[in-house]
Scaffold this active site. Structure first.
Site, short mmCIF file in Angstrom:
data_model
loop_
_atom_site.label_atom_id
_atom_site.label_comp_id
_atom_site.label_asym_id
_atom_site.label_seq_id
_atom_site.Cartn_x
_atom_site.Cartn_y
_atom_site.Cartn_z
N ARG A 11 31.99 8.73 -54.89
CA ARG A 11 31.74 7.28 -54.95
C ARG A 11 30.59 6.87 -54.04
O ARG A 11 30.05 5.78 -54.17
CB ARG A 11 32.99 6.50 -54.58
CG ARG A 11 34.07 6.33 -55.66
CD ARG A 11 33.91 7.10 -56.92
NE ARG A 11 35.06 6.97 -57.80
CZ ARG A 11 35.56 7.95 -58.54
NH1 ARG A 11 35.03 9.17 -58.50
NH2 ARG A 11 36.58 7.72 -59.33
N GLY A 38 42.19 -0.41 -31.19
CA GLY A 38 42.14 -1.25 -32.38
C GLY A 38 40.84 -1.13 -33.16
O GLY A 38 40.85 -1.11 -34.40
N ARG A 70 48.23 -2.67 -34.06
CA ARG A 70 46.84 -2.77 -34.57
C ARG A 70 46.07 -1.45 -34.54
O ARG A 70 45.04 -1.33 -35.19
CB ARG A 70 46.07 -3.83 -33.76
CG ARG A 70 45.88 -3.42 -32.31
CD ARG A 70 45.52 -4.58 -31.40
NE ARG A 70 45.44 -4.12 -30.02
CZ ARG A 70 46.49 -3.89 -29.24
NH1 ARG A 70 47.71 -4.06 -29.69
NH2 ARG A 70 46.33 -3.45 -28.01
N LYS A 83 45.41 9.47 -26.81
CA LYS A 83 44.88 8.80 -28.01
C LYS A 83 43.82 9.65 -28.72
O LYS A 83 43.77 9.68 -29.94
CB LYS A 83 44.28 7.44 -27.65
CG LYS A 83 45.32 6.39 -27.38
CD LYS A 83 44.66 5.02 -27.21
CE LYS A 83 45.73 3.98 -26.86
NZ LYS A 83 45.14 2.64 -26.61
N ASN A 128 36.64 -2.83 -21.88
CA ASN A 128 36.34 -3.34 -20.53
C ASN A 128 34.84 -3.27 -20.25
O ASN A 128 34.12 -2.44 -20.80
CB ASN A 128 37.13 -2.56 -19.47
CG ASN A 128 36.70 -1.12 -19.40
OD1 ASN A 128 35.74 -0.78 -18.72
ND2 ASN A 128 37.37 -0.24 -20.14
N CYS A 173 21.14 -7.30 -21.89
CA CYS A 173 20.32 -8.51 -22.13
C CYS A 173 21.23 -9.65 -22.57
O CYS A 173 20.95 -10.82 -22.36
CB CYS A 173 19.28 -8.27 -23.22
SG CYS A 173 18.03 -7.05 -22.86
N CYS A 185 43.11 -7.48 -24.77
CA CYS A 185 44.22 -7.73 -25.68
C CYS A 185 45.56 -7.56 -24.98
O CYS A 185 46.54 -8.20 -25.33
CB CYS A 185 44.13 -6.80 -26.88
SG CYS A 185 42.58 -6.95 -27.76
N CYS A 245 17.11 -2.40 -19.44
CA CYS A 245 16.11 -1.97 -20.42
C CYS A 245 14.69 -2.45 -20.18
O CYS A 245 13.78 -2.09 -20.93
CB CYS A 245 16.58 -2.36 -21.82
SG CYS A 245 16.49 -4.12 -22.17
ZN LIG Z 1 18.47 -5.12 -21.79
#
Ligand SMILES: [Zn+2]
Length: 248
Positions: A11, A38, A70, A83, A128, A173, A185, A245
Site C-alpha cells: 500500500r 503516549g 494512552r 518501557k 520534560n 528558539c 500528564c 543554534c
Molecule cells: Zn535556536
C-alpha cells in the site's frame, strides 16, 4: 525486495512518492525515538509497520498501570517492565522485518549526541524540558532533523526542526531554557487519543523527512485544541540570539 516485503509494504509501494525506491530508503533508515510513552507508542508502531529499518528506542522508565490509558504499545502483562524493552517486544511482533534496539538508560551528553548523530531522524516523545533541550542541542550539533511533539490535557502541539538547512529555527528558539519544570500528564492529565494523534503525525513527518517528500512542518508550530478540534499554526523564526543554534 523479497516477495513478502512487496506484499507487506504494497500500500506504500502504490504511492508514486514512495515506490520501491522509497521503501528501500525507509528500510535503510534509522530513527531514534526518545520516550516510549503516549507519543512514542504510536510513533514507534507506525514507523515499524511502515518499514523504517532500524528503530532505536530510548526510555529509562518502566510501565506503570496509569500509563496504559494512552501508551498503547504496552500491555497489562508488561507492567513493571522497562518501557524500551516492552516496546521492542511489541514492535518485533508487529514487523520482524526491521531491527529494534532498546536503550533503557537515560542517554547523557556524549551518548545522546552519538545516538542522534547516527540517526536519520530523531523523534522527541519525551515529557520534560531537560530532555527536550538536551535532544535539541544534540540535533543542532549533529544536524539531524528533529520532530517534536507534546500533549497535555486536551492540547497538542508539534514541530519539525531541520538544523542542517540554513536559517532553520530550533526548539530553543521557540522555548527559552529557564530551568522551568514542564507540566506533565502525570500531574495534569491528558485525554487518551490525543497523544495518538500527535504521535502518529510525528511518524508521518519522520517518513516525509526520511524520503524528502512533500512539505514537512518546518518553521511552523502546529497547535491542536482537541476540545474544539481547532488547529492553528504559528510561524517560527530563528532567534539570532539563540544560545543553541545562533553560534553566539
Ligand atoms: Zn535556536
Amino acid at each position: 525486495m523479497e516477495d513478502d516485503q512487496l506484499l507487506r509494504y504494497s500500500r506504500q509501494l502504490f504511492l508514486p512518492q514512495i515506490d520501491v525506491q522509497g521503501q528501500q530508503r525507509l528500510l535503510a533508515a534509522r530513527a531514534l525515538i526518545i520516550g516510549l510513552g503516549g507519543l512514542g507508542s504510536p510513533a514507534a508502531m507506525y514507523l515499524a509497520a511502515a518499514g523504517v529499518g532500524h528503530l532505536v528506542l530510548n526510555d529509562d522508565d518502566a510501565v506503570d498501570l496509569s500509563n496504559l490509558q494512552r501508551q498503547i504499545i504496552h500491555r497489562t502483562e508488561d507492567l513493571g517492565r522497562a518501557k524500551a524493552v516492552s516496546a521492542k517486544h511489541a514492535l518485533e511482533r508487529l514487523n520482524p522485518d526491521i531491527q529494534v534496539t532498546a536503550a533503557c538508560a537515560r542517554l547523557e551528553q556524549t551518548e545522546l549526541e552519538q545516538a542522534v548523530g547516527e540517526a536519520d531522524v530523531v523523534l522527541d516523545c519525551s515529557d520534560n524540558f531537560t530532555t527536550r533541550f538536551a535532544i535539541n542541542a544534540a540535533s543542532v550539533k549533529r544536524g539531524t532533523p528533529l520532530i517534536t511533539g507534546a500533549v497535555i490535557r486536551f492540547e497538542g502541539q508539534m514541530a519539525v526542526f531541520t538544523p542542517a538547512i540554513e536559517d532553520s529555527p530550533c526548539y530553543n528558539c521557540l522555548y527559552l531554557d529557564r530551568g522551568e519544570v514542564m507540566e506533565n500528564c502525570a500531574q495534569t492529565g491528558v485525554i487518551a487519543p490525543l497523544p495518538g494523534i500527535i504521535g502518529s503525525m510525528q511518524a508521518l513527518e519522520a517518513i516525509k523527512v526520511i524520503l524528502d517528500i512533500g512539505k514537512p512542518l518546518r518553521q511552523r508550530l502546529l497547535l491542536l485544541d482537541a476540545l474544539t478540534m481547532e488547529w492553528h499554526s504559528v510561524i517560527l523564526r530563528k532567534n539570532p540570539k539563540c544560545p543553541t543554534c545562533s553560534g553566539h
